[in-house]
Design a protein around this motif. Structure first.
Motif, PDB file in Angstrom:
ATOM      1  N   GLN A   1       5.206   6.182   1.255  1.00  0.00           N
ATOM      2  CA  GLN A   1       6.657   6.004   1.376  1.00  0.00           C
ATOM      3  C   GLN A   1       7.171   5.028   0.334  1.00  0.00           C
ATOM      4  N   VAL A   2       6.377   3.999   0.079  1.00  0.00           N
ATOM      5  CA  VAL A   2       6.777   2.942  -0.852  1.00  0.00           C
ATOM      6  C   VAL A   2       5.584   2.604  -1.742  1.00  0.00           C
ATOM      7  N   ALA A   3       5.895   2.080  -2.906  1.00  0.00           N
ATOM      8  CA  ALA A   3       4.828   1.591  -3.783  1.00  0.00           C
ATOM      9  C   ALA A   3       4.265   0.316  -3.160  1.00  0.00           C
ATOM     10  N   VAL A   4       2.975   0.161  -3.240  1.00  0.00           N
ATOM     11  CA  VAL A   4       2.359  -1.050  -2.691  1.00  0.00           C
ATOM     12  C   VAL A   4       2.444  -2.154  -3.729  1.00  0.00           C
ATOM     13  N   ARG A   5       2.457  -3.368  -3.222  1.00  0.00           N
ATOM     14  CA  ARG A   5       2.491  -4.507  -4.141  1.00  0.00           C
ATOM     15  C   ARG A   5       1.147  -4.601  -4.845  1.00  0.00           C
ATOM     16  N   ASN A   6       1.178  -5.180  -6.018  1.00  0.00           N
ATOM     17  CA  ASN A   6      -0.071  -5.366  -6.743  1.00  0.00           C
ATOM     18  C   ASN A   6      -0.954  -6.346  -5.985  1.00  0.00           C
ATOM     19  N   VAL A   7      -2.201  -5.980  -5.839  1.00  0.00           N
ATOM     20  CA  VAL A   7      -3.165  -6.857  -5.189  1.00  0.00           C
ATOM     21  C   VAL A   7      -3.705  -7.793  -6.261  1.00  0.00           C
ATOM     22  N   PRO A   8      -3.687  -9.095  -5.997  1.00  0.00           N
ATOM     23  CA  PRO A   8      -4.168 -10.016  -7.029  1.00  0.00           C
ATOM     24  C   PRO A   8      -5.653  -9.787  -7.334  1.00  0.00           C
ATOM     25  N   GLU A   9      -5.973  -9.917  -8.588  1.00  0.00           N
ATOM     26  CA  GLU A   9      -7.373  -9.778  -9.002  1.00  0.00           C
ATOM     27  C   GLU A   9      -8.135 -11.006  -8.535  1.00  0.00           C
ATOM     28  N   ARG A  10      -9.315 -10.790  -8.013  1.00  0.00           N
ATOM     29  CA  ARG A  10     -10.145 -11.897  -7.535  1.00  0.00           C
ATOM     30  C   ARG A  10     -11.161 -12.286  -8.597  1.00  0.00           C
ATOM     31  N   GLU A  11     -11.427 -13.566  -8.674  1.00  0.00           N
ATOM     32  CA  GLU A  11     -12.528 -14.054  -9.496  1.00  0.00           C
ATOM     33  C   GLU A  11     -13.831 -13.668  -8.811  1.00  0.00           C
ATOM     34  N   THR A  12     -14.800 -13.226  -9.575  1.00  0.00           N
ATOM     35  CA  THR A  12     -16.065 -12.805  -8.979  1.00  0.00           C
ATOM     36  C   THR A  12     -16.997 -13.965  -8.662  1.00  0.00           C
ATOM     37  N   THR A  13     -16.830 -15.094  -9.330  1.00  0.00           N
ATOM     38  CA  THR A  13     -17.763 -16.212  -9.218  1.00  0.00           C
ATOM     39  C   THR A  13     -18.057 -16.646  -7.781  1.00  0.00           C
TER      40      THR A  13
END
Length: 184
Positions: free
Chosen positions: A164-176
């Motif tokens: 129905q709607v575009a989802v917000r961008n999910v923040p990229e996580r640091e892998t460390t």
């Protein structure tokens, strides 16, 4: 979108309208699920599809389980309406088979991989969905109503449809914080 970008941008979208995937698109979603890791070729999965009016049948099953727990009328009604949040709900079941080298946990994980592959395939074809589990997945009354065996386990309910709607961008996580190199 290439495969890596699809994986790096994976997201759930619980706000879904019709249409749901159908025809070749739906067949490809099932085929993606069938490509999940499968030690010993056990194919430990079953995909139970509820669409259209069948969603109300799933709602009745969830409502009956909720009532059996002694919940109030509002909670029972909410459970009954839950499958109506999307035009299609696929219940993904681990169909555990006895095997000396493939424990039940591995078969559950395989079915979970199938579910994620199906969600990713849906997203790749312009649809989306959300993987829901909750206590219904473990309720014996729900299992019985769906015709599951004692050793079977629901790994999730995949709600699918058109976003129905575009989802917000999910923040990229640091892998460390999540990676440890042994011995260092």
């Amino acid at each position: 979108m290439d495969a890596l970008q699809l994986l790096l941008n994976r997201h759930s979208n619980p706000r879904l309208n019709a249409p749901a995937p159908a025809g070749e698109q739906l067949e490809n979603i099932f085929k993606a699920g069938l490509r999940a890791p499968d030690h010993a070729g056990l194919t430990p999965w079953e995909f139970i599809v509820f669409e259209g009016e069948q969603r109300a049948l799933l709602g009745d099953i969830l409502a009956a389980a909720t009532q059996a727990k002694g919940e109030d009328a509002d909670t029972i009604d909410k459970a009954r309406k839950a499958p109506m949040r999307a035009p299609m709900v696929i219940t993904v079941v681990a169909k555990v088979k006895p095997h000396d080298k493939v424990p039940a946990l591995e078969q559950h994980l395989s079915a979970g991989c199938a579910l994620m592959a199906m969600q990713m395939a849906a997203q790749a074809t312009g649809f989306n969905g959300v993987w829901r589990t909750g206590w219904f997945a473990f309720d014996r009354g729900v299992h019985t109503a769906l015709g599951l065996s004692e050793q079977d386990q629901i790994v999730g309910f995949l709600y699918l449809g058109t976003p129905q709607v575009a989802v917000r961008n999910v923040p990229e996580r640091e892998t460390t914080p999540f990676v440890r190199y042994f011995g260092q």
